[in-house]
Design a protein around this motif. Structure first.
Motif, short mmCIF file in Angstrom:
data_model
loop_
_atom_site.label_atom_id
_atom_site.label_comp_id
_atom_site.label_asym_id
_atom_site.label_seq_id
_atom_site.Cartn_x
_atom_site.Cartn_y
_atom_site.Cartn_z
N ILE A 51 0.84 -1.20 0.00
CA ILE A 51 0.00 0.00 0.00
C ILE A 51 0.88 1.25 0.00
CG2 ILE A 51 -1.64 1.36 1.39
CD1 ILE A 51 -2.99 -1.25 2.17
N LYS A 52 1.97 1.16 0.78
CA LYS A 52 2.90 2.29 0.86
C LYS A 52 3.48 2.60 -0.53
CE LYS A 52 5.76 3.41 4.84
NZ LYS A 52 6.68 2.71 5.74
N VAL A 53 3.95 1.54 -1.20
CA VAL A 53 4.56 1.74 -2.53
C VAL A 53 3.53 2.29 -3.51
CG1 VAL A 53 5.68 0.60 -4.48
CG2 VAL A 53 6.22 -0.13 -2.16
N LEU A 54 2.33 1.69 -3.50
CA LEU A 54 1.30 2.13 -4.45
C LEU A 54 0.90 3.58 -4.19
CD1 LEU A 54 -0.86 -1.10 -4.67
CD2 LEU A 54 0.50 -0.10 -6.49
N THR A 55 0.82 3.94 -2.90
CA THR A 55 0.46 5.32 -2.56
C THR A 55 1.51 6.28 -3.11
OG1 THR A 55 -0.44 4.43 -0.53
CG2 THR A 55 -0.27 6.81 -0.64
N LYS A 56 2.76 5.83 -3.04
CA LYS A 56 3.85 6.65 -3.57
C LYS A 56 3.64 6.93 -5.06
CE LYS A 56 8.45 5.88 -4.17
NZ LYS A 56 9.53 4.92 -4.00
#
Ligand SMILES: Nc1ncnc2c1ncn2[C@@H]1O[C@H](COP(=O)(O)OP(=O)(O)OP(=O)(O)O)[C@@H](O)[C@H]1O
Ligand SMILES: [Mg+2]
Length: 303
Positions: free
Chosen positions: A231-236
């Protein structure tokens, strides 16, 4: 409503089962749904017990399936480049280029970008024919990398184009090519086409009205960790994750000490999942049997 949904998650958590069941539930709500597998293992065919492949095949009322063969797409893509370049380059350069293309065709990056092109093509061509397109993907790392491709490749293509323009400029200066040839340079044309595809993809991805990302996980430590990271990567990359599917929820009526303990742990992990601040969380029970063309209808009732 979102019209494109990606199902992602760790290996074996139930992406294929849940995306299929979700697709069935939407088809029952009278939406016309296309379920697309991007997983080389192609388990949608197995699940519905219907041979699919790279054409749209009916799976149930209102539900259709399609399987992307990344290997085949990648070969097609490379051979189209070969054909394009053959018309303009000298045989010696062609031979050198062919060696490079051979190397490229077996590299994992080329599969991914061919797969990606195909996904965008399906979105562009089938959006009008379907209310909803659902992608069942391969395990997380792969999907997240895939979805970050437009960003990464976009910048890379820009640099390749700048380099190519510089070379062509030098060539026009020494009179090797004229301006007309520069305008029609096949390498620039290929790069421009790729750039346009990537830009289209980015637009679709960051548009949270069109695209929803559903993460499937189990109420266990490792899938939770992996989901948080993804989720962190995708949010980035500005790709919203607003849905989770917690699959294989244990029954709560067991009196056996082992299962009681397991259920306690699951409750603790579920708490952690609910603290992740996700818009919608589906809980899907663990079924007594493996998923097949019958049990998948049972699962669909939970979406
Ligand atoms: N709710 C459930 N109850 C019982 N069995 C389930 C449930 N969900 C999935 N399974 C079983 O778990 C296994 C993995 O499911 P599935 O193939 O859907 O996972 P996946 O995430 O797509 O796996 P992969 O990462 O290999 O693509 C299968 O054997 C399936 O039958
Ligand atoms: Mg799968």
């Amino acid at each position: 409503m979102n019209d494109i949904i990606f199902f992602g998650g760790k290996g074996g958590v139930g992406k294929t089962s849940c995306s299929s069941a979700f697709a069935l539930s939407k088809a029952k709500e009278n939406l016309k749904v296309l379920l697309v597998s991007t997983d080389p293992a192609h388990s949608i065919s197995d699940l519905f017990n219907i041979k699919i492949g790279d054409k749209v095949v009916k799976l149930a009322d209102n539900l259709f399936g399609y399987e992307i063969d990344a290997q085949k797409e990648s070969e097609k893509y490379i051979s189209s480049i070969r054909k394009n370049l053959k018309t303009v380059l000298s045989p010696i350069i062609i031979e050198e280029l062919n060696k490079q293309l051979d190397a490229a065709s077996v590299s994992p990056g080329s599969h991914e970008s061919a797969l990606f092109d195909k996904m965008i093509q399906i979105i562009n061509e089938e959006s009008e024919n379907f209310d909803l397109i659902i992608f069942d993907t391969a395990p997380t790392g792969h999907t997240v990398r895939l979805l970050s491709l437009p960003e990464i490749l976009g910048a890379w293509i820009d640099s390749l184009m700048a380099k190519r323009r510089k070379t062509l400029k030098l060539k026009t200066m020494i009179g090797n090519v004229n301006n007309k040839e520069v305008e029609k340079d096949p390498i620039l044309e290929i790069l421009e086409k790729r750039k346009a595809t990537m830009e289209k993809a980015r637009k679709i991805m960051v548009d949270d009205k069109r695209l929803a990302f559903m993460f499937v996980l189990n109420a266990e430590r490792l899938p939770i960790e992996e989901t948080k990271k993804a989720i962190k990567v995708l949010t980035k990359y500005n790709i919203p994750v607003n849905n989770l599917v917690v699959n294989k929820i244990l029954p709560s009526n067991s009196t056996d000490e082992f299962w009681v303990k397991k259920k306690e742990l699951e409750t603790k992990y579920l708490d952690m999942i609910y603290k992740m601040n996700i818009d919608k969380i589906y809980e899907i029970p663990m079924f007594m049997f493996d998923m097949d063309e019958k049990t998948i209808y049972e699962m669909a009732k939970h979406f």
